[in-house]
Design an enzyme around this catalytic site. Structure first.
Site, PDB file in Angstrom:
ATOM      1  N   SER A 157       0.803  -1.222   0.000  1.00  0.00           N
ATOM      2  CA  SER A 157       0.000   0.000   0.000  1.00  0.00           C
ATOM      3  C   SER A 157       0.838   1.276   0.000  1.00  0.00           C
ATOM      4  O   SER A 157       0.470   2.259  -0.664  1.00  0.00           O
ATOM      5  CB  SER A 157      -0.961   0.009   1.191  1.00  0.00           C
ATOM      6  OG  SER A 157      -0.245  -0.045   2.416  1.00  0.00           O
ATOM      7  N   LYS A 208     -11.851  -5.219  10.213  1.00  0.00           N
ATOM      8  CA  LYS A 208     -12.841  -4.578   9.341  1.00  0.00           C
ATOM      9  C   LYS A 208     -14.235  -4.514   9.963  1.00  0.00           C
ATOM     10  O   LYS A 208     -15.058  -3.694   9.557  1.00  0.00           O
ATOM     11  CB  LYS A 208     -12.884  -5.294   7.995  1.00  0.00           C
ATOM     12  CG  LYS A 208     -11.603  -5.103   7.185  1.00  0.00           C
ATOM     13  CD  LYS A 208     -11.681  -5.773   5.833  1.00  0.00           C
ATOM     14  CE  LYS A 208     -10.376  -5.589   5.071  1.00  0.00           C
ATOM     15  NZ  LYS A 208     -10.440  -6.186   3.707  1.00  0.00           N
ATOM     16  N   ASN A 260     -13.388  -0.856   5.217  1.00  0.00           N
ATOM     17  CA  ASN A 260     -11.951  -0.944   4.939  1.00  0.00           C
ATOM     18  C   ASN A 260     -11.320   0.422   4.686  1.00  0.00           C
ATOM     19  O   ASN A 260     -10.102   0.537   4.606  1.00  0.00           O
ATOM     20  CB  ASN A 260     -11.684  -1.846   3.723  1.00  0.00           C
ATOM     21  CG  ASN A 260     -11.900  -1.126   2.408  1.00  0.00           C
ATOM     22  OD1 ASN A 260     -13.000  -0.658   2.133  1.00  0.00           O
ATOM     23  ND2 ASN A 260     -10.855  -1.016   1.602  1.00  0.00           N
ATOM     24  N   ARG A 264     -15.187 -21.935   7.065  1.00  0.00           N
ATOM     25  CA  ARG A 264     -14.287 -22.902   7.704  1.00  0.00           C
ATOM     26  C   ARG A 264     -14.581 -23.081   9.185  1.00  0.00           C
ATOM     27  O   ARG A 264     -14.477 -24.178   9.719  1.00  0.00           O
ATOM     28  CB  ARG A 264     -12.832 -22.449   7.548  1.00  0.00           C
ATOM     29  CG  ARG A 264     -12.324 -22.454   6.111  1.00  0.00           C
ATOM     30  CD  ARG A 264     -10.885 -21.976   6.047  1.00  0.00           C
ATOM     31  NE  ARG A 264     -10.762 -20.564   6.396  1.00  0.00           N
ATOM     32  CZ  ARG A 264      -9.632 -19.958   6.709  1.00  0.00           C
ATOM     33  NH1 ARG A 264      -8.512 -20.653   6.749  1.00  0.00           N
ATOM     34  NH2 ARG A 264      -9.607 -18.666   6.986  1.00  0.00           N
ATOM     35  N   GLY A 268      -5.397 -10.605  -6.567  1.00  0.00           N
ATOM     36  CA  GLY A 268      -5.660  -9.641  -5.511  1.00  0.00           C
ATOM     37  C   GLY A 268      -4.967  -8.309  -5.700  1.00  0.00           C
ATOM     38  O   GLY A 268      -5.356  -7.312  -5.077  1.00  0.00           O
TER      39      GLY A 268
END
Length: 284
Positions: free
Chosen positions: A16, A67, A88, A153, A250
């Site tokens: 970033s 988040k 975010n 999961r 991504g």
């Protein structure tokens, strides 16, 4: 001087700072973007955010695992973020915090770039995960199609429980060990990993519970999308490439959500040419 930040844990692998510096340079801005690790067992998110406000930051991005938690600290949150339960991007203005979600925009643009068209009503998606990234992925897809199945999961985790509360009446939500995984993936043309599985340093891991060679039984042109960008091509995406499927990585998601976040913080637009320059630079 404009200051922004990435808040979460871990942030070490994030690109970033480089990304936003490219955007800032194109706009001739004096700008600095820093990464702030907030270890859950050692640091207080509330204290970190209070410091960011006092120092005079223009805003910040939020990454795992905060988040959802960040929403409790905001003065205002947009309706989409309230609905999905994930923020975010935060703008700091007049000592107040304004939260929104730009991840879903990054997701849709990344998938649509690979598809060569916009997501539509007839698209069918499988999404792995129930965390903040998964909420953005599902929330974005729901704007265009309701044919979505989500696999989780950890049934007892706070993430999964919150996801079920928000989305169980809108999409199918099933455990990853469900006998329906194969059939749901066989029917889907969008397959999305919205978990950190496969991210550095655990680069040998994949969320896929079976060999995707079995998907050949249904000759659908599929797009496999992964929110992870370190490494750029996860095992998840490599498996898809090996089978001849399209992939959306991504890095595109991060770059496109960053375009939206940068505008929120600075009021400056990022051109297409700078977006491409950013990707070329970050891939080197």
């Amino acid at each position: 001087m404009i200051y922004t930040a990435l808040v979460g844990y871990p942030t070490k692998q994030s690109l970033s700072s480089r990304l936003f510096q490219i955007y800032a340079s194109s706009s001739l801005l004096e700008y600095a973007h820093i990464k702030i690790d907030v270890k859950p067992e050692e640091s207080s998110l509330r204290e970190i955010i209070s410091s960011i406000k006092k120092i005079g930051f223009s805003g910040f991005n939020v990454t795992i695992p905060y988040k959802l938690e960040i929403m409790e600290l905001l003065d205002e949150t947009d309706e989409f973020s309230k609905e999905i339960g994930a923020v975010n991007t935060v703008k700091v203005k007049d000592n107040k915090l304004y939260g929104c979600n730009t991840d879903y925009i990054g997701t849709l643009k990344s998938i649509e770039k690979a598809l060569g068209r916009v997501v539509g009503f007839d698209d069918k998606a499988v999404v792995f995960g129930t965390g903040g990234a998964a909420k953005a992925v599902v929330g974005g897809l729901l704007k265009y199609t309701s044919k979505i199945t989500v696999f989780y999961r950890s049934p007892q985790s706070m993430r999964t429980m919150d996801f079920l509360r928000r989305f169980s009446d809108k999409v199918d939500v099933l455990p990853l060990n469900s006998s329906k995984v194969n059939s749901k993936m066989l029917d889907a043309n969008l397959v999305c990993n919205a978990t950190p599985v496969g991210m550095t340093p655990n680069i040998s891991a994949t969320i896929l519970p079976f060999d995707i060679k079995s998907l050949r039984a249904n000759k659908i042109q599929r797009v496999f999308f992964d929110v992870v960008y370190s490494p750029l091509h996860t095992v998840f995406l490599k498996q898809a490439l090996d089978e001849g499927y399209l992939i959306a990585d991504g890095l595109d998601m991060m770059i496109y959500q960053g375009v939206e976040a940068f505008k929120i913080w600075t009021d400056f637009d990022v051109s297409r040419s700078i977006v491409q320059e950013a990707k070329d630079s970050l891939m080197r």
